[in-house]
Design a protein around this motif. Structure first.
Motif, mmCIF file in Angstrom:
data_model
loop_
_atom_site.group_PDB
_atom_site.id
_atom_site.type_symbol
_atom_site.label_atom_id
_atom_site.label_comp_id
_atom_site.label_asym_id
_atom_site.label_seq_id
_atom_site.Cartn_x
_atom_site.Cartn_y
_atom_site.Cartn_z
ATOM 1 N N MET A 19 -23.989 -9.166 32.323
ATOM 2 C CA MET A 19 -23.763 -8.984 30.916
ATOM 3 C C MET A 19 -23.369 -10.313 30.262
ATOM 4 N N GLU A 20 -22.651 -11.158 30.994
ATOM 5 C CA GLU A 20 -22.244 -12.442 30.421
ATOM 6 C C GLU A 20 -23.450 -13.306 30.087
ATOM 7 N N LYS A 21 -24.479 -13.273 30.936
ATOM 8 C CA LYS A 21 -25.686 -14.051 30.656
ATOM 9 C C LYS A 21 -26.352 -13.568 29.372
ATOM 10 N N VAL A 22 -26.418 -12.273 29.198
ATOM 11 C CA VAL A 22 -27.028 -11.717 27.999
ATOM 12 C C VAL A 22 -26.217 -12.113 26.771
ATOM 13 N N CYS A 23 -24.914 -12.029 26.878
ATOM 14 C CA CYS A 23 -24.048 -12.424 25.758
ATOM 15 C C CYS A 23 -24.197 -13.906 25.442
ATOM 16 N N LEU A 24 -24.241 -14.746 26.470
ATOM 17 C CA LEU A 24 -24.408 -16.180 26.245
ATOM 18 C C LEU A 24 -25.735 -16.466 25.564
ATOM 19 N N ARG A 25 -26.797 -15.838 26.045
ATOM 20 C CA ARG A 25 -28.101 -16.028 25.408
ATOM 21 C C ARG A 25 -28.054 -15.617 23.939
ATOM 22 N N GLY A 26 -27.421 -14.494 23.692
ATOM 23 C CA GLY A 26 -27.305 -14.025 22.314
ATOM 24 C C GLY A 26 -26.562 -15.013 21.439
ATOM 25 N N LEU A 27 -25.436 -15.516 21.923
ATOM 26 C CA LEU A 27 -24.654 -16.481 21.147
ATOM 27 C C LEU A 27 -25.440 -17.767 20.908
ATOM 28 N N LEU A 28 -26.140 -18.227 21.932
ATOM 29 C CA LEU A 28 -26.925 -19.457 21.801
ATOM 30 C C LEU A 28 -28.096 -19.282 20.835
ATOM 31 N N GLU A 59 -24.514 -4.162 19.388
ATOM 32 C CA GLU A 59 -25.492 -3.167 18.935
ATOM 33 C C GLU A 59 -26.700 -3.147 19.868
ATOM 34 N N THR A 60 -27.169 -4.319 20.240
ATOM 35 C CA THR A 60 -28.337 -4.429 21.111
ATOM 36 C C THR A 60 -28.056 -3.831 22.488
ATOM 37 N N LEU A 61 -26.838 -4.024 22.988
ATOM 38 C CA LEU A 61 -26.465 -3.516 24.312
ATOM 39 C C LEU A 61 -25.940 -2.087 24.268
ATOM 40 N N HIS A 62 -25.916 -1.492 23.076
ATOM 41 C CA HIS A 62 -25.393 -0.130 22.898
ATOM 42 C C HIS A 62 -23.957 -0.016 23.396
ATOM 43 N N ARG A 63 -23.165 -0.998 23.005
ATOM 44 C CA ARG A 63 -21.736 -1.028 23.340
ATOM 45 C C ARG A 63 -20.942 -1.150 22.052
ATOM 46 N N SER A 64 -19.661 -0.916 22.144
ATOM 47 C CA SER A 64 -18.829 -1.092 20.952
ATOM 48 C C SER A 64 -18.595 -2.585 20.745
ATOM 49 N N SER A 65 -18.522 -2.984 19.487
ATOM 50 C CA SER A 65 -18.306 -4.400 19.200
ATOM 51 C C SER A 65 -16.947 -4.860 19.707
ATOM 52 N N ASN A 66 -15.982 -3.944 19.736
ATOM 53 C CA ASN A 66 -14.657 -4.283 20.254
ATOM 54 C C ASN A 66 -14.712 -4.599 21.747
ATOM 55 N N SER A 67 -15.482 -3.829 22.515
ATOM 56 C CA SER A 67 -15.565 -4.081 23.957
ATOM 57 C C SER A 67 -16.243 -5.414 24.253
ATOM 58 N N ILE A 68 -17.259 -5.758 23.466
ATOM 59 C CA ILE A 68 -17.924 -7.051 23.649
ATOM 60 C C ILE A 68 -16.985 -8.186 23.263
ATOM 61 N N ALA A 69 -16.255 -8.017 22.168
ATOM 62 C CA ALA A 69 -15.311 -9.053 21.735
ATOM 63 C C ALA A 69 -14.250 -9.304 22.802
ATOM 64 N N VAL A 70 -13.736 -8.247 23.399
ATOM 65 C CA VAL A 70 -12.729 -8.384 24.459
ATOM 66 C C VAL A 70 -13.340 -9.077 25.672
ATOM 67 N N ALA A 71 -14.557 -8.666 26.060
ATOM 68 C CA ALA A 71 -15.219 -9.283 27.214
ATOM 69 C C ALA A 71 -15.467 -10.771 26.974
ATOM 70 N N LEU A 72 -15.901 -11.131 25.768
ATOM 71 C CA LEU A 72 -16.129 -12.542 25.457
ATOM 72 C C LEU A 72 -14.831 -13.331 25.494
ATOM 73 N N THR A 73 -13.787 -12.772 24.928
ATOM 74 C CA THR A 73 -12.498 -13.455 24.865
ATOM 75 C C THR A 73 -11.906 -13.669 26.252
ATOM 76 N N ARG A 74 -12.054 -12.698 27.113
ATOM 77 C CA ARG A 74 -11.476 -12.800 28.459
ATOM 78 C C ARG A 74 -12.338 -13.595 29.429
ATOM 79 N N GLY A 75 -13.639 -13.673 29.179
ATOM 80 C CA GLY A 75 -14.526 -14.305 30.146
ATOM 81 C C GLY A 75 -15.286 -15.499 29.629
ATOM 82 N N LEU A 76 -16.342 -15.228 28.902
ATOM 83 C CA LEU A 76 -17.269 -16.273 28.493
ATOM 84 C C LEU A 76 -16.607 -17.389 27.696
#
Length: 80
Positions: free
Chosen positions: A1-10, A20-37
């Motif tokens: 998932m981190e690779k997909v997020c990185l590609r999206g950000l880039l 939205e694209t991953l069918h996840r909540s924006s809050n869960s993606i924000a938390v994942a980005l903040t803690r990892g990527l």
């Protein structure tokens, strides 16, 4: 998932659009980005921990640190 997020950000997609694209909540993606990527990007670019606060800085910081993707030019000549 981190690779997909990185590609999206880039590619200029916001965390909300990535969620939205991953069918996840924006809050869960924000938390994942903040803690990892975001922490990985800080380490790769020799920045202080928790200094990345805006997703739009990810491509800029990586480019400044020398992680720019090469752009290939193809000369097709007179190809049909």
């Amino acid at each position: 998932m981190e690779k997909v997020c990185l590609r999206g950000l880039l590619c200029g997609y916001s965390p909300k659009k990535i969620a939205e694209t991953l069918h996840r909540s924006s809050n869960s993606i924000a938390v994942a980005l903040t803690r990892g990527l975001y922490r990985y990007v800080e380490a790769l670019t020799n920045r202080e921990l928790n200094s990345l606060t805006n997703w739009k800085d990810v491509p800029k910081w990586l480019e400044v640190a020398g992680y720019k993707m090469p752009h290939y030019h193809h000369d097709w000549g007179e190809a049909p």
